[in-house]
Write a protein that holds these residues in place. Sequence first.
Motif, PDB file in Angstrom:
ATOM      1  N   THR A   1       0.812  -0.934   0.428  1.00  0.00           N
ATOM      2  CA  THR A   1      -0.237  -0.157   0.292  1.00  0.00           C
ATOM      3  C   THR A   1       0.475   1.101  -0.275  1.00  0.00           C
ATOM      4  OG1 THR A   1      -0.644  -0.318   2.810  1.00  0.00           O
ATOM      5  CG2 THR A   1      -2.037  -0.832   0.931  1.00  0.00           C
ATOM      6  N   ALA A   2       2.108   1.307   0.308  1.00  0.00           N
ATOM      7  CA  ALA A   2       3.277   2.104  -0.200  1.00  0.00           C
ATOM      8  C   ALA A   2       4.354   1.805  -0.749  1.00  0.00           C
ATOM      9  CB  ALA A   2       4.262   2.878   1.519  1.00  0.00           C
ATOM     10  N   ASP A   3       5.037   2.772  -1.402  1.00  0.00           N
ATOM     11  CA  ASP A   3       5.795   1.875  -2.156  1.00  0.00           C
ATOM     12  C   ASP A   3       7.094   2.151  -1.450  1.00  0.00           C
ATOM     13  OD1 ASP A   3       4.671   2.146  -4.849  1.00  0.00           O
ATOM     14  OD2 ASP A   3       4.504   3.966  -4.391  1.00  0.00           O
ATOM     15  N   ALA A   4       8.220   3.317  -1.093  1.00  0.00           N
ATOM     16  CA  ALA A   4       8.542   3.266  -0.133  1.00  0.00           C
ATOM     17  C   ALA A   4       8.151   3.581   1.391  1.00  0.00           C
ATOM     18  CB  ALA A   4       9.950   3.180  -0.334  1.00  0.00           C
ATOM     19  N   VAL A   5       9.916   3.231   2.316  1.00  0.00           N
ATOM     20  CA  VAL A   5      10.185   3.889   3.709  1.00  0.00           C
ATOM     21  C   VAL A   5      10.996   4.362   4.400  1.00  0.00           C
ATOM     22  CG1 VAL A   5      10.062   2.013   5.030  1.00  0.00           C
ATOM     23  CG2 VAL A   5       9.085   3.772   6.633  1.00  0.00           C
ATOM     24  N   ILE A   6      11.010   5.822   4.967  1.00  0.00           N
ATOM     25  CA  ILE A   6      12.677   6.406   4.926  1.00  0.00           C
ATOM     26  C   ILE A   6      13.307   5.726   6.692  1.00  0.00           C
ATOM     27  CG2 ILE A   6      13.218   8.533   4.702  1.00  0.00           C
ATOM     28  CD1 ILE A   6      12.144   9.107   2.465  1.00  0.00           C
ATOM     29  N   ASN A   7      13.249   5.503   6.844  1.00  0.00           N
ATOM     30  CA  ASN A   7      13.776   4.994   8.568  1.00  0.00           C
ATOM     31  C   ASN A   7      14.950   4.986   8.684  1.00  0.00           C
ATOM     32  OD1 ASN A   7      12.953   5.088  10.510  1.00  0.00           O
ATOM     33  ND2 ASN A   7      11.106   3.607  10.770  1.00  0.00           N
ATOM     34  N   ASP A   8      15.865   5.175  10.016  1.00  0.00           N
ATOM     35  CA  ASP A   8      16.818   4.902  10.503  1.00  0.00           C
ATOM     36  C   ASP A   8      18.089   3.813  10.018  1.00  0.00           C
ATOM     37  OD1 ASP A   8      15.381   6.962  11.534  1.00  0.00           O
ATOM     38  OD2 ASP A   8      17.232   7.051  12.825  1.00  0.00           O
ATOM     39  N   ALA A   9      18.800   3.809   9.009  1.00  0.00           N
ATOM     40  CA  ALA A   9      19.656   2.917   8.188  1.00  0.00           C
ATOM     41  C   ALA A   9      19.441   1.481   9.557  1.00  0.00           C
ATOM     42  CB  ALA A   9      21.350   3.357   8.209  1.00  0.00           C
ATOM     43  N   PRO A  10      19.956   1.512  10.556  1.00  0.00           N
ATOM     44  CA  PRO A  10      19.863   0.571  11.618  1.00  0.00           C
ATOM     45  C   PRO A  10      18.795   0.055  11.472  1.00  0.00           C
ATOM     46  CG  PRO A  10      20.773   2.417  12.790  1.00  0.00           C
ATOM     47  CD  PRO A  10      21.004   2.699  11.776  1.00  0.00           C
ATOM     48  N   VAL A  11      17.787   0.848  11.737  1.00  0.00           N
ATOM     49  CA  VAL A  11      16.501   0.067  12.114  1.00  0.00           C
ATOM     50  C   VAL A  11      16.161  -0.632  10.471  1.00  0.00           C
ATOM     51  CG1 VAL A  11      13.751   0.925  12.483  1.00  0.00           C
ATOM     52  CG2 VAL A  11      15.834   2.190  13.601  1.00  0.00           C
ATOM     53  N   VAL A  12      15.786  -0.309   9.447  1.00  0.00           N
ATOM     54  CA  VAL A  12      15.520  -0.952   8.349  1.00  0.00           C
ATOM     55  C   VAL A  12      16.833  -1.824   8.246  1.00  0.00           C
ATOM     56  CG1 VAL A  12      16.066  -0.613   6.058  1.00  0.00           C
ATOM     57  CG2 VAL A  12      15.363   1.451   6.948  1.00  0.00           C
ATOM     58  N   ALA A  13      18.001  -2.008   8.439  1.00  0.00           N
ATOM     59  CA  ALA A  13      18.729  -3.233   8.591  1.00  0.00           C
ATOM     60  C   ALA A  13      18.171  -4.531   9.489  1.00  0.00           C
ATOM     61  CB  ALA A  13      20.029  -2.870   9.349  1.00  0.00           C
ATOM     62  N   PHE A  14      17.560  -3.581  11.080  1.00  0.00           N
ATOM     63  CA  PHE A  14      17.238  -4.612  11.517  1.00  0.00           C
ATOM     64  C   PHE A  14      16.159  -5.499  10.846  1.00  0.00           C
ATOM     65  CE2 PHE A  14      15.022  -6.690  15.548  1.00  0.00           C
ATOM     66  CZ  PHE A  14      16.027  -6.665  15.759  1.00  0.00           C
ATOM     67  N   TYR A  15      15.127  -4.445  10.740  1.00  0.00           N
ATOM     68  CA  TYR A  15      13.462  -5.068  10.726  1.00  0.00           C
ATOM     69  C   TYR A  15      13.878  -5.808   9.069  1.00  0.00           C
ATOM     70  CZ  TYR A  15       9.162  -4.296   8.740  1.00  0.00           C
ATOM     71  OH  TYR A  15       7.833  -4.836   7.915  1.00  0.00           O
ATOM     72  N   LEU A  16      14.908  -6.058   7.963  1.00  0.00           N
ATOM     73  CA  LEU A  16      15.402  -7.276   6.820  1.00  0.00           C
ATOM     74  C   LEU A  16      15.376  -8.218   6.946  1.00  0.00           C
ATOM     75  CD1 LEU A  16      16.868  -4.425   4.716  1.00  0.00           C
ATOM     76  CD2 LEU A  16      14.902  -4.868   4.721  1.00  0.00           C
ATOM     77  N   LYS A  17      15.819  -8.255   8.622  1.00  0.00           N
ATOM     78  CA  LYS A  17      16.241  -9.428   8.625  1.00  0.00           C
ATOM     79  C   LYS A  17      15.518 -10.328  10.223  1.00  0.00           C
ATOM     80  CE  LYS A  17      20.954  -8.568  10.023  1.00  0.00           C
ATOM     81  NZ  LYS A  17      22.088  -7.958  11.126  1.00  0.00           N
ATOM     82  N   THR A  18      14.179  -9.633  10.046  1.00  0.00           N
ATOM     83  CA  THR A  18      12.998 -10.472  10.602  1.00  0.00           C
ATOM     84  C   THR A  18      12.351 -11.076   9.477  1.00  0.00           C
ATOM     85  OG1 THR A  18      11.304  -8.231  10.279  1.00  0.00           O
ATOM     86  CG2 THR A  18      13.221  -8.716  12.250  1.00  0.00           C
TER      87      THR A  18
ATOM     88  N   GLY B   1      19.520   2.402  -2.655  1.00  0.00           N
ATOM     89  CA  GLY B   1      20.746   3.549  -2.625  1.00  0.00           C
ATOM     90  C   GLY B   1      21.595   4.020  -1.377  1.00  0.00           C
ATOM     91  N   ASP B   2      21.963   5.006  -1.148  1.00  0.00           N
ATOM     92  CA  ASP B   2      22.660   4.827  -0.206  1.00  0.00           C
ATOM     93  C   ASP B   2      22.240   5.603   0.828  1.00  0.00           C
ATOM     94  OD1 ASP B   2      25.278   4.418  -1.967  1.00  0.00           O
ATOM     95  OD2 ASP B   2      25.188   6.467  -3.324  1.00  0.00           O
ATOM     96  N   ILE B   3      22.997   5.589   2.031  1.00  0.00           N
ATOM     97  CA  ILE B   3      22.746   6.059   3.026  1.00  0.00           C
ATOM     98  C   ILE B   3      22.725   7.657   2.965  1.00  0.00           C
ATOM     99  CG2 ILE B   3      22.964   7.167   5.743  1.00  0.00           C
ATOM    100  CD1 ILE B   3      24.477   4.011   6.002  1.00  0.00           C
ATOM    101  N   LEU B   4      21.317   7.996   3.250  1.00  0.00           N
ATOM    102  CA  LEU B   4      20.971   9.828   3.414  1.00  0.00           C
ATOM    103  C   LEU B   4      21.662  11.053   3.453  1.00  0.00           C
ATOM    104  CD1 LEU B   4      17.198   9.539   2.346  1.00  0.00           C
ATOM    105  CD2 LEU B   4      18.772   9.298   0.852  1.00  0.00           C
ATOM    106  N   GLU B   5      21.819  10.603   5.100  1.00  0.00           N
ATOM    107  CA  GLU B   5      22.558  12.299   5.257  1.00  0.00           C
ATOM    108  C   GLU B   5      23.198  11.048   7.187  1.00  0.00           C
ATOM    109  OE1 GLU B   5      18.895  14.896   7.746  1.00  0.00           O
ATOM    110  OE2 GLU B   5      19.383  14.570   5.036  1.00  0.00           O
TER     111      GLU B   5
END
Length: 244
Positions: A172-189, A199-203
Amino acid sequence: MKKLFVLALLGIMAFATFTCSAAQKVLRVGTEPTFAPFEFTNEQGEFVGFDMDLIRAMGKEAGYKVEIQNIGFDGLIPAVQSNIIDCAASGMTITEARSKVVTFSNPYYTAGLLVMVRKDNKDIKSYADLKGKNIACQIGTTGENKSRAAGGKSVTAYNTNVEACMEVVNGTADAVINDAPVVAFYLKTPAGKNCKSVGDILEAEEYGFAFNKNNVQLIKDMNKALATLKKNGEYDKLYAKWFN
């Protein structure tokens, strides 16, 4: 007389114990526990994560009893300002706007923002590709700010990180923007197995614990405790535990 003396002595000891216990300083901490690996709840309903371990260790080092409660992320700073809590420990980025109303501890973690999409998404390869897309984010975060600046078709802010991520999982959404370590952790679940980061880490962003500006001594105590934990190796142990 001996019995009376023993009873009196026991009474004095009990009173002393109660007095010491009652006199212990309490650190009331607020967190929004859907931001793994920084703060989340385990199967027993306990608050766990890097932030939770670190603030408990800092409190112990400074002589405080730490009490943690669940507060929505957008309500944390108002709760600090109104002294409902003494400290907000919730993966909070130190920003100029926030620093005007609260005082942050010295930085304890450096992160950055990252875009997450479904694995079958071929259109979005970086932040620049979010123009015209539907973006999900968590309310009150720097991820929300970055989402609204992306030029997307729509931006929907949710109360928790998990809700925002599930919008991508469900399509229902194309993308989410969140903190890099939180995204990395979520991808392992299990929930994140069909997603990927692009893409790259934004800032670069620095996290800090937020305190009421008037709590000068508490801020000093916490900064001193953080410095001690970094010096004696306890900080490194917690970092290794949660970020391997």
